[in-house]
Motif scaffolding. Sequence first.
Motif, mmCIF file in Angstrom:
data_model
loop_
_atom_site.group_PDB
_atom_site.id
_atom_site.type_symbol
_atom_site.label_atom_id
_atom_site.label_comp_id
_atom_site.label_asym_id
_atom_site.label_seq_id
_atom_site.Cartn_x
_atom_site.Cartn_y
_atom_site.Cartn_z
ATOM 1 N N TYR A 1 0.776 -1.310 0.138
ATOM 2 C CA TYR A 1 0.118 -0.014 0.034
ATOM 3 C C TYR A 1 0.891 1.126 0.037
ATOM 4 C CZ TYR A 1 -3.014 -3.827 0.952
ATOM 5 O OH TYR A 1 -3.653 -5.165 0.840
ATOM 6 N N SER A 2 1.957 1.318 0.824
ATOM 7 C CA SER A 2 2.827 2.600 0.918
ATOM 8 C C SER A 2 3.751 2.305 -0.168
ATOM 9 C CB SER A 2 3.343 2.689 2.708
ATOM 10 O OG SER A 2 4.210 1.743 2.740
ATOM 11 N N GLU B 1 2.049 -4.559 6.336
ATOM 12 C CA GLU B 1 0.924 -3.755 6.118
ATOM 13 C C GLU B 1 -0.242 -4.596 5.890
ATOM 14 O OE1 GLU B 1 1.786 -1.044 2.917
ATOM 15 O OE2 GLU B 1 3.110 0.086 4.401
ATOM 16 N N ASN B 2 -1.620 -4.116 5.811
ATOM 17 C CA ASN B 2 -3.018 -4.497 5.820
ATOM 18 C C ASN B 2 -3.591 -3.667 4.953
ATOM 19 O OD1 ASN B 2 -5.786 -5.438 6.777
ATOM 20 N ND2 ASN B 2 -4.352 -7.104 7.420
ATOM 21 N N ALA B 3 -4.729 -4.352 4.236
ATOM 22 C CA ALA B 3 -5.736 -3.685 3.400
ATOM 23 C C ALA B 3 -6.426 -2.760 4.266
ATOM 24 C CB ALA B 3 -6.976 -4.574 2.678
ATOM 25 N N SER B 4 -6.733 -3.140 5.545
ATOM 26 C CA SER B 4 -7.288 -2.227 6.363
ATOM 27 C C SER B 4 -6.029 -1.468 6.888
ATOM 28 C CB SER B 4 -7.738 -2.839 7.934
ATOM 29 O OG SER B 4 -8.303 -2.046 8.756
ATOM 30 N N TYR B 5 -5.586 -0.101 6.521
ATOM 31 C CA TYR B 5 -4.314 0.293 6.723
ATOM 32 C C TYR B 5 -3.796 0.600 7.990
ATOM 33 C CZ TYR B 5 -4.599 1.924 1.417
ATOM 34 O OH TYR B 5 -4.968 1.601 0.198
ATOM 35 N N ALA C 1 -1.259 -1.474 9.913
ATOM 36 C CA ALA C 1 0.066 -1.978 9.670
ATOM 37 C C ALA C 1 0.891 -2.207 10.753
ATOM 38 C CB ALA C 1 0.505 -0.823 8.533
#
Length: 138
Positions: free
Chosen positions: A23-24, A46-50, A53
């Motif tokens: 994501y980042s 990280e995670n799709a649910s920001y 992370a």
Amino acid sequence: MKIDYDKIYISASQARENAYAPYSRFSVGAAVLLRDGRIVAGANVENASYPLAICAERAALTAAYGAGARKEDIAAIGVVGATDLPISPCGACRQVIAELMDADAEVILYNLKKEKKIFRVKDLLPYPFEAGVLSDER
Ligand code: THU
């Protein structure tokens, strides 16, 4: 103990290769140096649910604790990221570092140019919130 700054840099850089940062696109590696010479490393995940992370610093420190280390066993943590100046740990990580490492232990911050800044834990987070106050509320 004599701290080998090159060795910490290498371990943190290798861990950085394992970062999961879709994501980042900002990969970070960290390496915890134990007083017996062992190194426990980690990377940001990280995670799709920001907000979920996990930073590299907390990944490495929680892995060290999970392997049985405690603050008196830890000499230093090194962190590396692709920043212009050596990377700066976030506030959450400073708080966790303040609890899980000795106040005089070293925090070594690097960038990929191998430039570094060295702090004591107590200087990276002055006046920390600490467990001792938890019994103060009436
Ligand atoms: N990050 C770390 O792992 N350590 C730092 O010192 C700064 C930020 C991570 C969190 C997130 O996965 C990405 O870098 C961008 O903020």
